[in-house]
Design a protein around this motif. Structure first.
Motif, PDB file in Angstrom:
ATOM      1  N   ILE A  78       0.840  -1.196   0.000  1.00  0.00           N
ATOM      2  CA  ILE A  78       0.000   0.000   0.000  1.00  0.00           C
ATOM      3  C   ILE A  78       0.873   1.244   0.000  1.00  0.00           C
ATOM      4  N   ASP A  79       1.861   1.288   0.894  1.00  0.00           N
ATOM      5  CA  ASP A  79       2.818   2.403   0.878  1.00  0.00           C
ATOM      6  C   ASP A  79       4.034   2.047   1.711  1.00  0.00           C
ATOM      7  N   ASN A  80       5.217   2.375   1.164  1.00  0.00           N
ATOM      8  CA  ASN A  80       6.464   2.256   1.919  1.00  0.00           C
ATOM      9  C   ASN A  80       7.173   3.597   2.020  1.00  0.00           C
ATOM     10  N   PHE A  81       6.574   4.653   1.454  1.00  0.00           N
ATOM     11  CA  PHE A  81       6.998   6.042   1.613  1.00  0.00           C
ATOM     12  C   PHE A  81       8.340   6.377   0.970  1.00  0.00           C
ATOM     13  N   GLU A  82       8.924   5.422   0.270  1.00  0.00           N
ATOM     14  CA  GLU A  82      10.243   5.674  -0.296  1.00  0.00           C
ATOM     15  C   GLU A  82      10.218   6.695  -1.434  1.00  0.00           C
ATOM     16  N   LEU A  88      -0.367   7.133  -1.803  1.00  0.00           N
ATOM     17  CA  LEU A  88      -0.024   5.722  -1.697  1.00  0.00           C
ATOM     18  C   LEU A  88       0.539   5.219  -3.030  1.00  0.00           C
ATOM     19  N   ILE A  89       1.076   4.009  -3.025  1.00  0.00           N
ATOM     20  CA  ILE A  89       1.587   3.404  -4.260  1.00  0.00           C
ATOM     21  C   ILE A  89       0.393   2.927  -5.082  1.00  0.00           C
ATOM     22  N   TYR A  97      -4.489   9.687  -0.709  1.00  0.00           N
ATOM     23  CA  TYR A  97      -3.468  10.551  -0.135  1.00  0.00           C
ATOM     24  C   TYR A  97      -3.532  10.499   1.388  1.00  0.00           C
ATOM     25  N   TRP A  98      -2.369  10.545   2.018  1.00  0.00           N
ATOM     26  CA  TRP A  98      -2.292  10.584   3.477  1.00  0.00           C
ATOM     27  C   TRP A  98      -2.820  11.913   3.999  1.00  0.00           C
ATOM     28  N   TYR A  99      -3.459  11.858   5.157  1.00  0.00           N
ATOM     29  CA  TYR A  99      -4.010  13.060   5.783  1.00  0.00           C
ATOM     30  C   TYR A  99      -3.883  12.949   7.301  1.00  0.00           C
ATOM     31  N   ASP A 263       5.080   2.531   8.750  1.00  0.00           N
ATOM     32  CA  ASP A 263       5.867   2.269   7.558  1.00  0.00           C
ATOM     33  C   ASP A 263       5.530   0.878   7.036  1.00  0.00           C
ATOM     34  N   GLU A 264       5.937   0.601   5.779  1.00  0.00           N
ATOM     35  CA  GLU A 264       5.847  -0.740   5.188  1.00  0.00           C
ATOM     36  C   GLU A 264       4.453  -1.341   5.376  1.00  0.00           C
ATOM     37  N   ILE A 265       3.463  -0.675   4.814  1.00  0.00           N
ATOM     38  CA  ILE A 265       2.059  -1.076   4.996  1.00  0.00           C
ATOM     39  C   ILE A 265       1.579  -1.801   3.732  1.00  0.00           C
ATOM     40  N   GLY A 266       1.008  -2.977   3.919  1.00  0.00           N
ATOM     41  CA  GLY A 266       0.538  -3.717   2.755  1.00  0.00           C
ATOM     42  C   GLY A 266      -0.453  -4.797   3.121  1.00  0.00           C
ATOM     43  N   PHE A 267      -1.029  -5.403   2.108  1.00  0.00           N
ATOM     44  CA  PHE A 267      -1.925  -6.539   2.292  1.00  0.00           C
ATOM     45  C   PHE A 267      -1.105  -7.840   2.363  1.00  0.00           C
ATOM     46  N   TYR A 268      -1.660  -8.833   3.022  1.00  0.00           N
ATOM     47  CA  TYR A 268      -1.066 -10.166   3.013  1.00  0.00           C
ATOM     48  C   TYR A 268      -2.164 -11.204   2.884  1.00  0.00           C
TER      49      TYR A 268
END
Length: 268
Positions: A78-82, A88-89, A97-99, A263-268
């Motif tokens: 979803i997003d790693n902010f790099e 988001l990616i 968008y982050w808020y 950080d490092e947010i995603g689905f699994y």
């Protein structure tokens, strides 16, 4: 200050994760299996604008994952902010968008400002960037950060846009890294737990499904299994449905001097 509401009649909110220092990742990953929904002082962290007395529904144990925790496939990130921006990616048709959001208590402060939300240096597991928020003085229900999964919105954060559902039914849950100086509640919003003005169907006391995360000053990996997320119980009941997920919020409770990272947010 613009306030993003999570709930309808009580103007509340919550959901994604983080840490309380400016340095990089900790020495290793741990996995948080907390189901607790208890507030900082033994009160549930209601998002309706008032806390209710309650107790945790389970112990909160952190265990060393050993092999680096649950991996996130590139398409599921979803997003790693790099990339250093507040979007988001755009994998799998996701957009958002982050808020920041808060209860706008008089004399309160939150960083970043609503029109300047962006990642900061100091990511998890040796990465460069992560999302970070700090604040104090929120006396009603607290403050936090969030991301919608299907909302064209506005990258400058000046308009909310409409939260559209994102079908997450092919996934087991959400995984993320977080650190901080207190506990936060991570909430996964559904169309059925947000008000009509945001694109949802909840008419009164919107109570999102979520889980309390017990943060430390070291990065930990946390999981949000869809079949273990619960409403807090003060609002309108809504059945869990992973096909109508609209976003994720992370919220610190009222009367908290908070400082947390995700950080490092995603689905699994």
């Amino acid at each position: 200050m613009r306030i993003k509401t999570l709930l309808v009649s009580c103007a509340t909110l919550s959901l994604f994760v983080a840490c309380g220092g400016d340095d990089g990742a900790g020495s290793g990953y741990t996995t948080e299996n907390a189901d607790a929904d208890e507030g900082e002082d033994g009160d549930t962290m209601g998002e309706s604008g008032e806390d209710t007395d309650g107790s945790t529904d389970g112990d909160s144990d952190s265990t060393d994952s050993g092999d680096g925790g649950i991996p996130i496939e590139p398409d599921n990130m979803i997003d790693n902010f790099e990339d250093g921006d507040n979007a988001l990616i755009p994998n799998g048709g996701r957009q958002g968008y982050w808020y920041t959001f808060n209860d706008a208590s008089e004399g309160s402060t939150q960083s970043p400002a609503e029109d300047a939300v962006a990642p900061e240096m100091g990511g998890a597991a040796g990465t460069s960037m992560a999302m970070h928020t700090t604040g104090s003085g929120f006396a009603e229900w607290g403050a936090g950060i969030g991301i919608d999964l299907n909302n064209a919105g506005d990258p400058e954060g000046m308009t909310n846009g409409v939260k559209m559902p994102y079908d997450s039914s092919s996934y087991t849950g959400i995984v993320l890294m977080a650190k901080g100086n207190s506990q936060i509640r991570a909430s996964v919003q559904l169309s059925s737990t947000i008000p009509p003005e945001e694109g949802g169907t909840c008419e009164l006391d919107c109570d999102p499904h979520g889980k309390v995360l017990l943060l430390t000053d070291e990065w930990q990996q946390f999981t949000l299994p869809f079949d273990e997320l619960n409403q807090e119980g003060w609002g309108s009941p809504a059945a869990w449905d992973s096909s109508i997920v609209v976003g994720i919020q992370f919220k610190a409770g009222k009367d908290t001097d908070f400082d947390f990272w995700v950080d490092e947010i995603g689905f699994y």
